[in-house]
Design a protein around this motif. Structure first.
Motif, PDB file in Angstrom:
ATOM      1  N   HIS A  17      -7.347  -6.074  -9.243  1.00 50.15           N
ATOM      2  CA  HIS A  17      -7.057  -4.921  -8.402  1.00 50.15           C
ATOM      3  C   HIS A  17      -7.634  -3.670  -9.036  1.00 50.15           C
ATOM      4  N   THR A  18      -8.232  -2.835  -8.216  1.00 53.37           N
ATOM      5  CA  THR A  18      -8.763  -1.562  -8.672  1.00 53.37           C
ATOM      6  C   THR A  18      -7.947  -0.450  -8.034  1.00 53.37           C
ATOM      7  N   VAL A  19      -7.493   0.449  -8.851  1.00 55.48           N
ATOM      8  CA  VAL A  19      -6.745   1.598  -8.334  1.00 55.48           C
ATOM      9  C   VAL A  19      -7.507   2.868  -8.697  1.00 55.48           C
ATOM     10  N   TYR A  20      -7.561   3.769  -7.766  1.00 56.64           N
ATOM     11  CA  TYR A  20      -8.283   5.028  -7.926  1.00 56.64           C
ATOM     12  C   TYR A  20      -7.291   6.195  -7.886  1.00 56.64           C
ATOM     13  N   LEU A  21      -7.642   7.245  -8.584  1.00 57.96           N
ATOM     14  CA  LEU A  21      -6.886   8.480  -8.493  1.00 57.96           C
ATOM     15  C   LEU A  21      -7.895   9.595  -8.235  1.00 57.96           C
ATOM     16  N   LEU A  22      -7.914  10.085  -7.008  1.00 59.19           N
ATOM     17  CA  LEU A  22      -8.773  11.205  -6.649  1.00 59.19           C
ATOM     18  C   LEU A  22      -7.980  12.482  -6.878  1.00 59.19           C
ATOM     19  N   MET A  23      -8.503  13.329  -7.727  1.00 61.79           N
ATOM     20  CA  MET A  23      -7.800  14.555  -8.107  1.00 61.79           C
ATOM     21  C   MET A  23      -8.568  15.753  -7.563  1.00 61.79           C
ATOM     22  N   ASP A  24      -7.991  16.439  -6.611  1.00 61.22           N
ATOM     23  CA  ASP A  24      -8.589  17.629  -6.007  1.00 61.22           C
ATOM     24  C   ASP A  24      -7.815  18.872  -6.423  1.00 61.22           C
ATOM     25  N   SER A  25      -8.430  20.015  -6.185  1.00 61.81           N
ATOM     26  CA  SER A  25      -7.793  21.303  -6.481  1.00 61.81           C
ATOM     27  C   SER A  25      -7.209  21.312  -7.892  1.00 61.81           C
ATOM     28  N   GLY A  64       0.798  -1.217   0.000  1.00 60.65           N
ATOM     29  CA  GLY A  64       0.000   0.000   0.000  1.00 60.65           C
ATOM     30  C   GLY A  64       0.834   1.272   0.000  1.00 60.65           C
ATOM     31  N   ASP A  65       2.159   1.120  -0.075  1.00 58.95           N
ATOM     32  CA  ASP A  65       3.017   2.309  -0.149  1.00 58.95           C
ATOM     33  C   ASP A  65       2.717   3.082  -1.428  1.00 58.95           C
ATOM     34  N   THR A  66       2.871   4.398  -1.339  1.00 52.67           N
ATOM     35  CA  THR A  66       2.548   5.259  -2.479  1.00 52.67           C
ATOM     36  C   THR A  66       3.693   6.195  -2.826  1.00 52.67           C
ATOM     37  N   TYR A  67       3.619   6.712  -4.033  1.00 49.22           N
ATOM     38  CA  TYR A  67       4.569   7.719  -4.523  1.00 49.22           C
ATOM     39  C   TYR A  67       3.772   8.760  -5.294  1.00 49.22           C
ATOM     40  N   TYR A  68       4.188  10.029  -5.161  1.00 47.64           N
ATOM     41  CA  TYR A  68       3.570  11.113  -5.918  1.00 47.64           C
ATOM     42  C   TYR A  68       4.661  11.991  -6.524  1.00 47.64           C
ATOM     43  N   ALA A  69       4.423  12.407  -7.744  1.00 53.75           N
ATOM     44  CA  ALA A  69       5.288  13.415  -8.348  1.00 53.75           C
ATOM     45  C   ALA A  69       5.017  14.760  -7.687  1.00 53.75           C
ATOM     46  N   ASP A  70       6.022  15.618  -7.689  1.00 50.39           N
ATOM     47  CA  ASP A  70       5.868  16.925  -7.050  1.00 50.39           C
ATOM     48  C   ASP A  70       4.708  17.721  -7.649  1.00 50.39           C
ATOM     49  N   SER A  71       4.429  17.506  -8.920  1.00 55.57           N
ATOM     50  CA  SER A  71       3.395  18.291  -9.598  1.00 55.57           C
ATOM     51  C   SER A  71       1.990  18.018  -9.064  1.00 55.57           C
ATOM     52  N   VAL A  72       1.810  16.875  -8.381  1.00 54.99           N
ATOM     53  CA  VAL A  72       0.468  16.532  -7.894  1.00 54.99           C
ATOM     54  C   VAL A  72       0.431  16.292  -6.391  1.00 54.99           C
ATOM     55  N   LYS A  73       1.585  16.301  -5.753  1.00 55.46           N
ATOM     56  CA  LYS A  73       1.650  15.992  -4.322  1.00 55.46           C
ATOM     57  C   LYS A  73       0.775  16.969  -3.530  1.00 55.46           C
TER      58      LYS A  73
END
Length: 133
Positions: free
Chosen positions: A78-86, A55-64
């Motif tokens: 497996h289902t993966v979600y990407l919740l995009m806010d702001s 369950g470890d994650t990584y984010y690029a600086d542009s979306v962190k």
């Protein structure tokens, strides 16, 4: 046979939210699932990843701090979600889910220089995200 399928996408106004979903079939929990995006005329950018077994994650600086990757798992599906806010107008582009078998988080959530498209062998068809200002 590994299959990657997208769900969701669409349009939003700047400051709004969208959620993308991706279902991966035929891969076990020793795997990495990731999201890439590509704007017209630009290279494909790896923005988030999750190592299924930990369950470890990584984010690029542009979306962190704005995007959140999460997962929902069943045996070999497996289902993966990407919740995009702001959301910002620069988030506009084609978004791709990608998966690859991994015995460790190296190259998935432990990366040097960002996620690399060449490290992933299984790709979804992509989904368009448009953010209007």
């Amino acid at each position: 046979q590994v299959q990657v399928r997208h769900f969701g996408g669409g349009s939003a106004q700047a400051g709004g939210s969208l959620r993308l979903s991706c279902k991966v079939y035929g891969i076990n929990s020793s795997a990495c699932m990731s999201w890439f995006r590509q704007a017209p005329g630009q290279e494909r950018e790896g923005i988030a990843s999750i190592y299924i077994s930990s369950g470890d994650t990584y984010y690029a600086d542009s979306v962190k701090g704005r995007f959140t990757i999460s997962q929902d798992n069943a045996q070999n599906t497996h289902t993966v979600y990407l919740l995009m806010d702001s959301l910002k107008s620069e988030d506009t582009g084609m978004y791709y889910c990608a998966a690859e078998a991994r015995r460790s988080p190296w190259g998935c959530t432990v990366v040097t220089g960002g996620l690399r498209p060449a490290d992933f062998g299984y790709w979804g068809q992509g989904t368009q995200v448009t953010v209007s200002s």
